[in-house]
Motif scaffolding. Sequence first.
Motif, short mmCIF file in Angstrom:
data_model
loop_
_atom_site.label_atom_id
_atom_site.label_comp_id
_atom_site.label_asym_id
_atom_site.label_seq_id
_atom_site.Cartn_x
_atom_site.Cartn_y
_atom_site.Cartn_z
N UNK A 116 0.63 6.78 -2.82
CA UNK A 116 -0.27 5.96 -1.99
C UNK A 116 0.16 6.02 -0.52
N UNK A 117 1.46 5.95 -0.28
CA UNK A 117 1.96 6.01 1.09
C UNK A 117 1.81 7.41 1.68
N UNK A 118 1.88 8.41 0.87
CA UNK A 118 1.69 9.79 1.34
C UNK A 118 0.25 9.98 1.83
N UNK A 119 -0.69 9.38 1.10
CA UNK A 119 -2.11 9.48 1.50
C UNK A 119 -2.39 8.73 2.79
N UNK A 120 -1.61 7.68 3.06
CA UNK A 120 -1.82 6.87 4.26
C UNK A 120 -0.55 6.93 5.10
N UNK A 121 -0.35 8.08 5.74
CA UNK A 121 0.90 8.37 6.46
C UNK A 121 1.19 7.36 7.57
N UNK A 122 0.12 6.77 8.13
CA UNK A 122 0.34 5.83 9.23
C UNK A 122 0.94 4.52 8.75
N UNK A 123 0.96 4.32 7.43
CA UNK A 123 1.51 3.10 6.86
C UNK A 123 0.41 2.12 6.48
N UNK A 124 0.75 1.22 5.58
CA UNK A 124 -0.17 0.20 5.11
C UNK A 124 0.58 -1.12 5.01
N UNK A 125 -0.17 -2.20 4.99
CA UNK A 125 0.47 -3.49 4.75
C UNK A 125 0.82 -3.58 3.26
N UNK A 126 1.71 -4.47 2.93
CA UNK A 126 2.07 -4.66 1.53
C UNK A 126 0.85 -5.10 0.72
N UNK A 127 0.00 -5.93 1.31
CA UNK A 127 -1.22 -6.36 0.60
C UNK A 127 -2.15 -5.18 0.33
N UNK A 128 -2.30 -4.31 1.32
CA UNK A 128 -3.14 -3.11 1.12
C UNK A 128 -2.55 -2.23 0.03
N UNK A 129 -1.23 -2.07 0.05
CA UNK A 129 -0.58 -1.24 -0.95
C UNK A 129 -0.82 -1.81 -2.35
N UNK A 130 -0.68 -3.10 -2.50
CA UNK A 130 -0.92 -3.74 -3.80
C UNK A 130 -2.35 -3.51 -4.26
N UNK A 131 -3.30 -3.64 -3.35
CA UNK A 131 -4.71 -3.41 -3.71
C UNK A 131 -4.94 -1.95 -4.09
N UNK A 134 2.90 -10.01 9.00
CA UNK A 134 2.43 -8.75 8.44
C UNK A 134 3.48 -7.67 8.63
N UNK A 135 3.73 -6.94 7.56
CA UNK A 135 4.71 -5.85 7.59
C UNK A 135 4.03 -4.60 7.09
N UNK A 136 4.22 -3.52 7.84
CA UNK A 136 3.69 -2.21 7.42
C UNK A 136 4.79 -1.44 6.71
N UNK A 137 4.40 -0.68 5.70
CA UNK A 137 5.35 0.16 4.98
C UNK A 137 4.85 1.59 5.02
N UNK A 138 5.78 2.53 5.23
CA UNK A 138 5.42 3.94 5.32
C UNK A 138 6.59 4.77 4.80
#
Length: 143
Positions: free
Chosen positions: A46-61, A94-98
């Motif tokens: 999931x993080x590879x597809x969104x290289x710019x990073x996502x929030x933890x909530x987005x990642x969970x979704x 809000x925290x972004x993860x990448x």
Amino acid sequence: MSDLSKRRLKLWIRLLGVTRSAENRLREFLRVTHATTLPRFDVMAALYRRREGVTMSELSRMLLVSNGNATAVVDRLEAEGLVRRTPSAADRRTVFVALTEPGLAAFETLAADHEREVDAILSALSEEDLDRMTEILKRMGKQ
């Protein structure tokens, strides 16, 4: 129940069995070959597809899992230097993860091996089989 209804139920059970079998084989492959888990692979994908990073909530979704499940996997990946968390400049909550550079490299190796293993799992299917099954599954997904 009609005969067609019973046949559909049998197909459903067969689909579940095939899916579980393939997933178990992938889990074992990742565990033995890469000392990793399918949830870790899924987070990294999931993080590879969104290289710019996502929030933890987005990642969970994206993964259809709870925030707690995603957080536990991200914690371990971060401890290994494969992901980084970056606080949002706009909202401190809000925290972004990448993926980090080592995380990108590790995932690319994992993804290539994962693809080879899926190819092996489905190797009994011809191109025609794949085309027909893909069309059928797409049709089912539109219901």
